[in-house]
Design a protein around this motif. Structure first.
Motif, PDB file in Angstrom:
ATOM      1  N   GLU A  28     -30.628  -5.309  34.696  1.00 35.91           N
ATOM      2  CA  GLU A  28     -29.355  -4.971  34.047  1.00 35.91           C
ATOM      3  C   GLU A  28     -28.478  -6.212  33.921  1.00 35.91           C
ATOM      4  O   GLU A  28     -27.818  -6.420  32.894  1.00 35.91           O
ATOM      5  CB  GLU A  28     -28.621  -3.903  34.849  1.00 35.91           C
ATOM      6  CG  GLU A  28     -29.279  -2.546  34.809  1.00 35.91           C
ATOM      7  CD  GLU A  28     -28.632  -1.540  35.754  1.00 35.91           C
ATOM      8  OE1 GLU A  28     -27.651  -1.882  36.444  1.00 35.91           O
ATOM      9  OE2 GLU A  28     -29.126  -0.400  35.806  1.00 35.91           O
ATOM     10  N   TYR A  75     -29.783  -8.368  31.186  1.00 36.46           N
ATOM     11  CA  TYR A  75     -29.528  -7.755  29.884  1.00 36.46           C
ATOM     12  C   TYR A  75     -28.098  -8.007  29.426  1.00 36.46           C
ATOM     13  O   TYR A  75     -27.868  -8.336  28.261  1.00 36.46           O
ATOM     14  CB  TYR A  75     -29.817  -6.246  29.916  1.00 36.46           C
ATOM     15  CG  TYR A  75     -29.559  -5.602  28.577  1.00 36.46           C
ATOM     16  CD1 TYR A  75     -30.538  -5.614  27.591  1.00 36.46           C
ATOM     17  CD2 TYR A  75     -28.334  -5.008  28.281  1.00 36.46           C
ATOM     18  CE1 TYR A  75     -30.310  -5.049  26.341  1.00 36.46           C
ATOM     19  CE2 TYR A  75     -28.090  -4.445  27.044  1.00 36.46           C
ATOM     20  CZ  TYR A  75     -29.076  -4.471  26.075  1.00 36.46           C
ATOM     21  OH  TYR A  75     -28.836  -3.929  24.837  1.00 36.46           O
ATOM     22  N   GLN A 122     -34.303  -4.180  29.236  1.00 36.65           N
ATOM     23  CA  GLN A 122     -33.560  -4.984  30.207  1.00 36.65           C
ATOM     24  C   GLN A 122     -34.509  -5.873  31.009  1.00 36.65           C
ATOM     25  O   GLN A 122     -34.276  -7.078  31.162  1.00 36.65           O
ATOM     26  CB  GLN A 122     -32.770  -4.077  31.156  1.00 36.65           C
ATOM     27  CG  GLN A 122     -31.620  -3.363  30.499  1.00 36.65           C
ATOM     28  CD  GLN A 122     -30.977  -2.333  31.419  1.00 36.65           C
ATOM     29  OE1 GLN A 122     -31.438  -2.083  32.530  1.00 36.65           O
ATOM     30  NE2 GLN A 122     -29.900  -1.725  30.946  1.00 36.65           N
TER      31      GLN A 122
END
Length: 142
Positions: A117, A120, A59
């Motif tokens: 995150e 990602y 990520q």
């Protein structure tokens, strides 16, 4: 006078046009991010095959690469126009279907996730839905 200079600089930054990146840029960004984040060789081998598992290191690696590309920012997230411009190699019509598809992959982090995150999620969607365009956008122009 100071304010005038500051305003002119801000306008210059805002109106700066995205510069298309190539494979050499990508390789340089990848290498820098691998070193910066101390990514293990087994993950690097997967990345070289365009495989990105959903783990914390990957990520942050994707956030790093997309940030270096000028496509992601920790505060505002992904820049749809820059991504579209990169994928279309500078010939983006921001009213077309592809622009909408790119936009559909990206969120404004309503979940409140950390930047890695968040990056990602967008990268995963873009790579799953537009990998061929991503790869073509990095190839030398013929």
């Amino acid at each position: 006078m100071k304010y005038l200079v500051a305003i002119c600089m801000l306008i210059g930054l805002v109106s700066a046009e995205y510069v298309i990146k190539n494979k050499e840029d990508m390789l340089s960004y990848r290498e820098a991010c691998v070193k910066e984040l101390k990514i293990p060789n087994e993950l690097v081998e997967q990345y070289q095959k365009w495989v990105y598992p959903n783990d914390a290191q990957t990520q942050c690696y994707l956030k790093c690469v997309f940030t270096k590309f000028g496509l992601f920012d920790n505060q505002s997230g992904y820049n749809v126009e820059n991504i579209h411009t990169q994928l279309s190699r500078g010939h983006a019509n921001h009213d077309d279907v592809l622009h909408g598809q790119i936009e559909a992959c990206l969120d404004k982090n309503e979940q409140g996730s950390n930047a890695c995150e968040w990056a990602y999620r967008g990268a995963d969607c873009l790579l799953k839905n537009h990998l061929k365009l991503v790869q073509q956008s990095l190839a030398p122009k013929s």
